[in-house]
Design a protein around this motif. Sequence first.
Motif, PDB file in Angstrom:
ATOM      1  N   LEU A 183       0.930  -1.182  -0.137  1.00  0.00           N
ATOM      2  CA  LEU A 183       0.110   0.045   0.296  1.00  0.00           C
ATOM      3  C   LEU A 183       0.786   1.330  -0.168  1.00  0.00           C
ATOM      4  O   LEU A 183       0.470   2.137  -0.621  1.00  0.00           O
ATOM      5  CB  LEU A 183      -1.009   0.072   1.094  1.00  0.00           C
ATOM      6  CG  LEU A 183      -2.293  -0.940   1.043  1.00  0.00           C
ATOM      7  CD1 LEU A 183      -2.802  -0.751   2.312  1.00  0.00           C
ATOM      8  CD2 LEU A 183      -3.199  -0.275  -0.050  1.00  0.00           C
ATOM      9  N   ILE A 184       2.007   1.187   0.700  1.00  0.00           N
ATOM     10  CA  ILE A 184       2.888   2.237   0.630  1.00  0.00           C
ATOM     11  C   ILE A 184       3.324   2.643  -0.744  1.00  0.00           C
ATOM     12  O   ILE A 184       3.666   3.893  -1.227  1.00  0.00           O
ATOM     13  CB  ILE A 184       4.118   2.366   1.649  1.00  0.00           C
ATOM     14  CG1 ILE A 184       3.417   2.160   3.096  1.00  0.00           C
ATOM     15  CG2 ILE A 184       5.013   3.303   1.379  1.00  0.00           C
ATOM     16  CD1 ILE A 184       4.523   1.735   3.897  1.00  0.00           C
ATOM     17  N   ALA A 185       3.507   1.611  -1.650  1.00  0.00           N
ATOM     18  CA  ALA A 185       4.109   1.580  -2.905  1.00  0.00           C
ATOM     19  C   ALA A 185       5.254   2.581  -2.957  1.00  0.00           C
ATOM     20  O   ALA A 185       5.471   3.372  -4.000  1.00  0.00           O
ATOM     21  CB  ALA A 185       2.817   2.116  -3.800  1.00  0.00           C
ATOM     22  N   SER A 186       6.168   2.194  -2.220  1.00  0.00           N
ATOM     23  CA  SER A 186       7.457   2.925  -2.405  1.00  0.00           C
ATOM     24  C   SER A 186       8.046   2.766  -3.490  1.00  0.00           C
ATOM     25  O   SER A 186       8.297   1.499  -3.967  1.00  0.00           O
ATOM     26  CB  SER A 186       8.467   2.528  -1.215  1.00  0.00           C
ATOM     27  OG  SER A 186       9.711   3.639  -1.241  1.00  0.00           O
ATOM     28  N   PRO A 187       8.821   3.741  -4.454  1.00  0.00           N
ATOM     29  CA  PRO A 187       9.196   3.494  -5.905  1.00  0.00           C
ATOM     30  C   PRO A 187      10.530   2.705  -5.732  1.00  0.00           C
ATOM     31  O   PRO A 187      11.159   2.644  -4.972  1.00  0.00           O
ATOM     32  CB  PRO A 187       9.261   5.016  -6.551  1.00  0.00           C
ATOM     33  CG  PRO A 187       9.247   5.764  -5.298  1.00  0.00           C
ATOM     34  CD  PRO A 187       8.648   5.412  -4.271  1.00  0.00           C
ATOM     35  N   ILE A 188      10.710   1.926  -6.907  1.00  0.00           N
ATOM     36  CA  ILE A 188      11.879   1.390  -7.292  1.00  0.00           C
ATOM     37  C   ILE A 188      12.840   2.598  -7.748  1.00  0.00           C
ATOM     38  O   ILE A 188      12.409   3.455  -8.531  1.00  0.00           O
ATOM     39  CB  ILE A 188      11.787   0.463  -8.429  1.00  0.00           C
ATOM     40  CG1 ILE A 188      10.790  -0.699  -7.955  1.00  0.00           C
ATOM     41  CG2 ILE A 188      13.159  -0.178  -8.735  1.00  0.00           C
ATOM     42  CD1 ILE A 188      10.468  -1.818  -9.039  1.00  0.00           C
ATOM     43  N   VAL A 189      14.035   2.519  -7.254  1.00  0.00           N
ATOM     44  CA  VAL A 189      14.946   3.563  -7.474  1.00  0.00           C
ATOM     45  C   VAL A 189      15.222   3.725  -8.987  1.00  0.00           C
ATOM     46  O   VAL A 189      15.607   2.339  -9.575  1.00  0.00           O
ATOM     47  CB  VAL A 189      16.438   3.300  -6.770  1.00  0.00           C
ATOM     48  CG1 VAL A 189      17.442   4.400  -7.205  1.00  0.00           C
ATOM     49  CG2 VAL A 189      16.322   3.324  -5.147  1.00  0.00           C
ATOM     50  N   ILE A 194       1.619   7.796   0.980  1.00  0.00           N
ATOM     51  CA  ILE A 194       2.099   6.708   0.012  1.00  0.00           C
ATOM     52  C   ILE A 194       3.243   7.235  -0.753  1.00  0.00           C
ATOM     53  O   ILE A 194       3.566   8.462  -0.888  1.00  0.00           O
ATOM     54  CB  ILE A 194       1.245   6.318  -0.737  1.00  0.00           C
ATOM     55  CG1 ILE A 194       0.453   7.044  -1.815  1.00  0.00           C
ATOM     56  CG2 ILE A 194       0.011   5.498  -0.029  1.00  0.00           C
ATOM     57  CD1 ILE A 194      -0.588   6.642  -2.925  1.00  0.00           C
ATOM     58  N   GLY A 195       3.875   6.374  -1.562  1.00  0.00           N
ATOM     59  CA  GLY A 195       4.881   6.640  -2.497  1.00  0.00           C
ATOM     60  C   GLY A 195       6.300   6.937  -1.840  1.00  0.00           C
ATOM     61  O   GLY A 195       7.297   7.303  -2.515  1.00  0.00           O
ATOM     62  N   SER A 196       6.399   6.581  -0.724  1.00  0.00           N
ATOM     63  CA  SER A 196       7.651   6.948  -0.105  1.00  0.00           C
ATOM     64  C   SER A 196       7.673   6.459   1.449  1.00  0.00           C
ATOM     65  O   SER A 196       6.659   6.357   1.945  1.00  0.00           O
ATOM     66  CB  SER A 196       8.175   8.317   0.054  1.00  0.00           C
ATOM     67  OG  SER A 196       9.231   8.627   1.047  1.00  0.00           O
ATOM     68  N   LEU A 197       8.754   5.718   1.823  1.00  0.00           N
ATOM     69  CA  LEU A 197       8.668   5.257   3.286  1.00  0.00           C
ATOM     70  C   LEU A 197       8.938   6.495   4.046  1.00  0.00           C
ATOM     71  O   LEU A 197       8.721   6.346   5.488  1.00  0.00           O
ATOM     72  CB  LEU A 197      10.049   4.302   3.480  1.00  0.00           C
ATOM     73  CG  LEU A 197       9.679   3.069   3.060  1.00  0.00           C
ATOM     74  CD1 LEU A 197      11.049   2.187   3.063  1.00  0.00           C
ATOM     75  CD2 LEU A 197       8.530   2.128   3.104  1.00  0.00           C
TER      76      LEU A 197
END
Length: 502
Positions: free
Chosen positions: A376-382, A485-488
């Motif tokens: 759910l956080i969906a942190s992006p792949i670098v 979301i989108g980042s830790l």
Amino acid sequence: MLPIIVPSILTFPLAVLLVALALTCYVIHLQNKRKSKEEIYEDGLRTAPAPMRVPVLGHLHLLGGYEVPYQAFSYLGKKYGSVVNLQLGNVKCVVVNGQKNIREALVTKGHHFDARPNFRRYQELFSGNKENSLAFCDWSDMQKTRRDMLKVHTFPRAFTSNFSSLKGLISAGTRSIMSEIQPCETTDLKPLILKTCANVFLNHFCSRNFPMEDEMFTEMVENFDEIFYEVNQGYAADFLPFLLPLHRKNLERMSGLTHRIRRFIEEEVIGGRFEDFDVEGEPDDYVESLIKHVKSGESPQLPWETALFALEDIIGGHSAVGNFLVKLFAFLANEPEVQRRIQKEIDEVVGDREVTIADRSSLPYTEATIFEAIRLIASPIVPRVANQKSSIDGYRIEKNTVLFLNNYDLSMSEKLWDRPTEFLPERFVHSGRLVKPDHFLPFGGGRRGCMGYKIVQLVSFGILGGFLQNYTVLPVNGDPYKVPIGSLALAKDTFKFKFVRR
């Protein structure tokens, strides 16, 4: 007549300029419209479609109005296809959507896309050279060596002394946090979690431990957290370098934080170990592995300053784990039924014995809760960068193109997940076993995959299990929490909790 004539003379060049600019924009519009509809073949490869762009900004304006830019990437993928060309400021980029295509970039052709973006902001955060960073450097023999030295520590095998030691550190850390909690009182959890995770990392990688009240240790933890927050922010200046002067003051502040961290590492963590280490001996921890490689002159040569950056990077990983855990508890504060199911699983399997990381395979729902929070956080792949001319899904990728791999779409797609916006850990449990779908790729993959993901899972499991074995988590004032979301990364002043003893 002079007042009339002078303005006419002055405005004529401006009028010509405006007309020229309008004509330029119109030509660009026609070119982009044509390119967005046509597939241009060259050497058997297609040119990926692209939306209309505007001067200077390119396509940056298309990323506005979304909670995270990756939502815009999903929209563009639905409109233009699996691979979309974007010009973000002066940076040529490609958005890659879809499990098959992302795996092609990560694994099948991972050696084509193993470099990192050359943003000036990242250069400045790492003493003018992004190659000092484990996460943001390009692939090299030195990077492979640094990863190889880390593996034994970041992927400890069950039943080994490394695993047993880590198990004890996490359990002791969990008890330490819980000893600071006043049941039913408002708890600022983030500082406690961060300091505990920092000590777990410092113990595991450096054989060092610090009292929770130690002022220098506390300052180091806070400095790492500020830098972690900074590197997880996206700035237009990354794509429009002429805007960097607007960030100069903040970059100078970040530079000051990194220097203070370096001083702490050298004085409090390393001390005299570099001079005292016998190069003929066997390293006891990651610090000594780095010292041995540097002092022995092994190939590839690793300068001591670069080794210190590697050490700081991996110790700084505690910030990622700590911030993730705070978000995980925020999710759980909204999900009393999920908490009850975790507690029931722990009671039935573990009983009154303390939960440890050795119980992971026996507590699939508890482990699945961690996966669901990560999803759910969906942190992006670098982002990756093409080190050569290549292709994805038959579309040409030019050398030095920045690749954005749309992990958000993999995590939130209605085609891949049932009710993707809901917190449902059971989606990862089948027939009493934890199952990780092929389209769940939160840590990337291939040789540039996240080096610390196993540590994230182990520390998170140990602390989550220990807490819910003893407490139920509630939001302060009963208000539901909205988890970013989108980042830790989380801001310093963030969620507070109430813990009710079971």
